[in-house]
Structure formats: structure tokens, C-alpha cells
Scaffold this motif. Structure first.
Motif, PDB file in Angstrom:
ATOM      1  N   UNK A  82       0.840  -1.093  -0.004  1.00 15.94           N
ATOM      2  CA  UNK A  82       0.030  -0.186   0.113  1.00 15.94           C
ATOM      3  C   UNK A  82       1.000   1.272   0.057  1.00 15.94           C
ATOM      4  N   UNK A  83       0.774   2.121  -1.008  1.00 14.40           N
ATOM      5  CA  UNK A  83       1.405   3.604  -1.204  1.00 14.40           C
ATOM      6  C   UNK A  83       0.529   4.407  -0.398  1.00 14.40           C
ATOM      7  N   UNK A  84       1.196   5.043   0.646  1.00 15.82           N
ATOM      8  CA  UNK A  84       0.582   6.132   1.336  1.00 15.82           C
ATOM      9  C   UNK A  84       0.762   7.415   0.722  1.00 15.82           C
ATOM     10  N   UNK A  85      -0.094   8.536   0.982  1.00 19.41           N
ATOM     11  CA  UNK A  85       0.078   9.757   0.374  1.00 19.41           C
ATOM     12  C   UNK A  85       1.245  10.544   1.193  1.00 19.41           C
ATOM     13  N   UNK A  86       1.728  11.570   0.495  1.00 21.50           N
ATOM     14  CA  UNK A  86       2.839  12.333   1.217  1.00 21.50           C
ATOM     15  C   UNK A  86       1.884  13.618   1.912  1.00 21.50           C
ATOM     16  N   UNK A  87       2.021  13.612   3.126  1.00 18.92           N
ATOM     17  CA  UNK A  87       1.533  14.678   3.807  1.00 18.92           C
ATOM     18  C   UNK A  87       2.559  15.739   4.628  1.00 18.92           C
ATOM     19  N   UNK A  88       2.765  16.920   3.803  1.00 20.19           N
ATOM     20  CA  UNK A  88       4.012  17.827   4.318  1.00 20.19           C
ATOM     21  C   UNK A  88       3.796  17.910   5.896  1.00 20.19           C
ATOM     22  N   UNK A  89       2.708  18.217   6.259  1.00 21.25           N
ATOM     23  CA  UNK A  89       2.719  18.749   7.863  1.00 21.25           C
ATOM     24  C   UNK A  89       3.270  17.529   8.555  1.00 21.25           C
ATOM     25  N   UNK A  90       3.025  16.415   8.128  1.00 18.80           N
ATOM     26  CA  UNK A  90       3.595  15.230   8.899  1.00 18.80           C
ATOM     27  C   UNK A  90       4.998  14.890   8.856  1.00 18.80           C
ATOM     28  N   UNK A  91       5.598  15.082   7.718  1.00 14.85           N
ATOM     29  CA  UNK A  91       6.517  14.838   7.319  1.00 14.85           C
ATOM     30  C   UNK A  91       7.837  16.000   7.790  1.00 14.85           C
ATOM     31  N   UNK A  92       7.313  17.100   8.298  1.00 16.60           N
ATOM     32  CA  UNK A  92       8.154  18.051   9.107  1.00 16.60           C
ATOM     33  C   UNK A  92       8.189  17.618  10.681  1.00 16.60           C
ATOM     34  N   UNK A  93       7.227  16.878  11.093  1.00 16.03           N
ATOM     35  CA  UNK A  93       7.049  16.461  12.517  1.00 16.03           C
ATOM     36  C   UNK A  93       8.091  15.598  13.295  1.00 16.03           C
ATOM     37  N   UNK A  94       8.743  15.926  14.358  1.00 12.57           N
ATOM     38  CA  UNK A  94       9.811  15.049  14.759  1.00 12.57           C
ATOM     39  C   UNK A  94       9.117  13.925  15.547  1.00 12.57           C
ATOM     40  N   UNK A  95       7.961  13.784  15.641  1.00 17.70           N
ATOM     41  CA  UNK A  95       7.525  12.416  16.100  1.00 17.70           C
ATOM     42  C   UNK A  95       6.127  12.308  15.632  1.00 17.70           C
ATOM     43  N   UNK A  96       5.399  11.192  15.878  1.00 19.42           N
ATOM     44  CA  UNK A  96       4.067  10.855  15.249  1.00 19.42           C
ATOM     45  C   UNK A  96       2.995  12.289  15.514  1.00 19.42           C
ATOM     46  N   UNK A  97       2.546  12.714  14.481  1.00 19.85           N
ATOM     47  CA  UNK A  97       1.499  13.787  14.788  1.00 19.85           C
ATOM     48  C   UNK A  97       0.292  13.491  15.600  1.00 19.85           C
ATOM     49  N   UNK A  98       0.050  14.533  16.487  1.00 21.75           N
ATOM     50  CA  UNK A  98      -1.202  14.322  17.187  1.00 21.75           C
ATOM     51  C   UNK A  98      -2.377  13.802  16.624  1.00 21.75           C
ATOM     52  N   UNK A  99      -2.482  14.339  15.502  1.00 12.83           N
ATOM     53  CA  UNK A  99      -3.872  13.997  14.678  1.00 12.83           C
ATOM     54  C   UNK A  99      -3.892  12.614  14.084  1.00 12.83           C
ATOM     55  N   UNK A 100      -2.643  12.133  13.990  1.00  9.72           N
ATOM     56  CA  UNK A 100      -2.527  10.874  13.025  1.00  9.72           C
ATOM     57  C   UNK A 100      -3.674   9.657  13.587  1.00  9.72           C
ATOM     58  N   UNK A 101      -3.741   9.596  14.915  1.00 10.72           N
ATOM     59  CA  UNK A 101      -4.592   8.956  15.648  1.00 10.72           C
ATOM     60  C   UNK A 101      -5.979   8.941  15.466  1.00 10.72           C
ATOM     61  N   UNK A 102      -6.389  10.114  14.736  1.00  8.64           N
ATOM     62  CA  UNK A 102      -7.670  10.789  14.622  1.00  8.64           C
ATOM     63  C   UNK A 102      -8.187  10.354  13.379  1.00  8.64           C
ATOM     64  N   UNK A 103      -7.470   9.911  12.299  1.00 14.94           N
ATOM     65  CA  UNK A 103      -7.788   9.830  11.044  1.00 14.94           C
ATOM     66  C   UNK A 103      -8.925   9.014  10.747  1.00 14.94           C
ATOM     67  N   UNK A 104      -8.741   7.746  11.368  1.00 17.71           N
ATOM     68  CA  UNK A 104      -9.664   6.796  11.123  1.00 17.71           C
ATOM     69  C   UNK A 104     -11.105   6.908  11.819  1.00 17.71           C
ATOM     70  N   UNK A 105     -10.758   7.554  12.759  1.00 14.85           N
ATOM     71  CA  UNK A 105     -12.211   7.862  13.565  1.00 14.85           C
ATOM     72  C   UNK A 105     -13.086   8.973  13.163  1.00 14.85           C
ATOM     73  N   UNK A 106     -12.460   9.839  12.201  1.00 15.08           N
ATOM     74  CA  UNK A 106     -13.191  10.896  11.777  1.00 15.08           C
ATOM     75  C   UNK A 106     -14.126  10.807  10.491  1.00 15.08           C
ATOM     76  N   UNK A 107     -15.166  11.422  10.499  1.00 16.12           N
ATOM     77  CA  UNK A 107     -15.906  11.480   9.273  1.00 16.12           C
ATOM     78  C   UNK A 107     -15.153  11.804   8.231  1.00 16.12           C
TER      79      UNK A 107
END
Length: 167
Positions: A82-107
Motif C-alpha cells: 500500500x502506497x501512502x500519500x505524502x502529507x507535508x505537515x507530518x513529514x516535518x514533525x519530529x514524532x508521530x503527529x497528534x492528529x494521526x490517531x484521529x484519521x480513522x475515527x473522523x467522518x
């Protein structure tokens, strides 16, 4: 979840999937994260698995500025690729972005276009893991990475001759 190497995006992917990040040295994985640069893809082509049983899913994390890799040569080696998309804001983060865990739970309607593509990719990873039978096993599939070898003669490492050096 484990990464093929440091900086593979495994921590962010683990946060998004609500999975355990086992680091890049663990030898068991349901999902392998791999950067989309040539060296990481070469590692993915030579990683070894046991001869039978389910294969891990390979999640290919894009690298800024790199062209989209051809993944056909990897598809027969893994349970899914599975190829994931490039998300520029996340690429600059020093660790896992806080909103990463929210993606599957959001509408889905509330997600940005990039996060919609990510949510779809995460669902494909989950479906591949569930469909593979991996979760019925006591341990995830074994993943054997190649290691660089040092030549030894007796008790001393052998130095390789450098071109142009007198020896």
C-alpha cells in the motif's frame, strides 16, 4: 508494526493504525513500513520470510521530492503493498503527529483531500491484515533483514584494498 529502517514512518503509521510500534529492529511484523527511496525499496526486495504462512503488509511511505515508485516487483513478496500519500505537515514533525490517531475515527467528509487518501490507504492495510489470517497466529510473521557483512580472517577483520593503493 515495524520499520525497515530508521525514519521509515513506522511510528506515525502505528499511531494512525492504533498499533504497536516495535521499532526498526524487531523481527516480527504484521505491517512493515518502508520509505519510498531506492535504498529502502532495495531492502524490501531482499527481506526474507519463512517459506509458509502469511506475509506482512508493506506500507510504502513517500519521500519528499522522490518520484512515485513502481511497486509491482514488491507485490508478490508481501501480503499487500500500500502506497501512502505524502502529507507535508507530518513529514516535518519530529514524532508521530497528534492528529494521526484521529484519521480513522473522523467522518470522511471532515478530512482534507490528503487525509481522505490516507484514511483509504489505512483501511486497505487493515483489510489486508485481517484477510491474511495473521491475527489468528500467536506471533506476527518473521521478517529477516539482510545485514552488512564484515570479512574476517582468523581474529582480524580483512581490510578491502582501495583502488589505487599500493598493497
Amino acid at each position: 508494526m515495524t520499520g525497515l529502517s530508521r525514519g521509515s514512518g513506522a511510528s506515525t503509521l502505528a499511531a494512525a493504525l492504533h498499533a504497536v510500534d516495535a521499532g526498526h529492529r524487531d523481527q516480527h511484523a504484521d505491517v512493515l513500513a518502508c520509505g519510498a527511496h531506492p535504498e529502502a525499496l532495495r531492502l524490501a526486495r531482499v527481506v526474507a520470510f519463512p517459506p509458509s504462512g502469511p506475509r506482512p503488509v508493506l506500507a510504502v511511505v513517500p519521500v519528499r521530492g522522490a518520484e512515485e515508485p513502481s511497486l509491482e516487483t514488491l507485490s508478490h513478496r508481501f501480503g499487500a503493498v500500500v502506497l501512502l500519500p505524502h502529507i507535508p505537515e507530518w513529514a516535518r514533525a519530529s514524532g508521530p503527529p497528534a492528529d494521526a490517531a484521529l484519521v480513522l475515527g473522523r467522518d470522511v467528509a471532515t478530512l482534507t483531500p490528503q487525509l481522505r487518501v490516507l484514511a483509504d490507504a489505512l483501511r486497505r492495510i487493515v483489510a489486508a491484515v485481517l484477510g491474511s489470517g495473521q491475527l489468528e497466529s500467536a506471533v506476527p510473521p518473521m521478517v529477516i533483514r539482510p545485514r552488512p557483512a564484515v570479512l574476517w580472517r582468523g581474529l582480524q577483520p580483512v581490510e578491502r584494498e582501495q583502488p589505487g593503493r599500493a598493497g
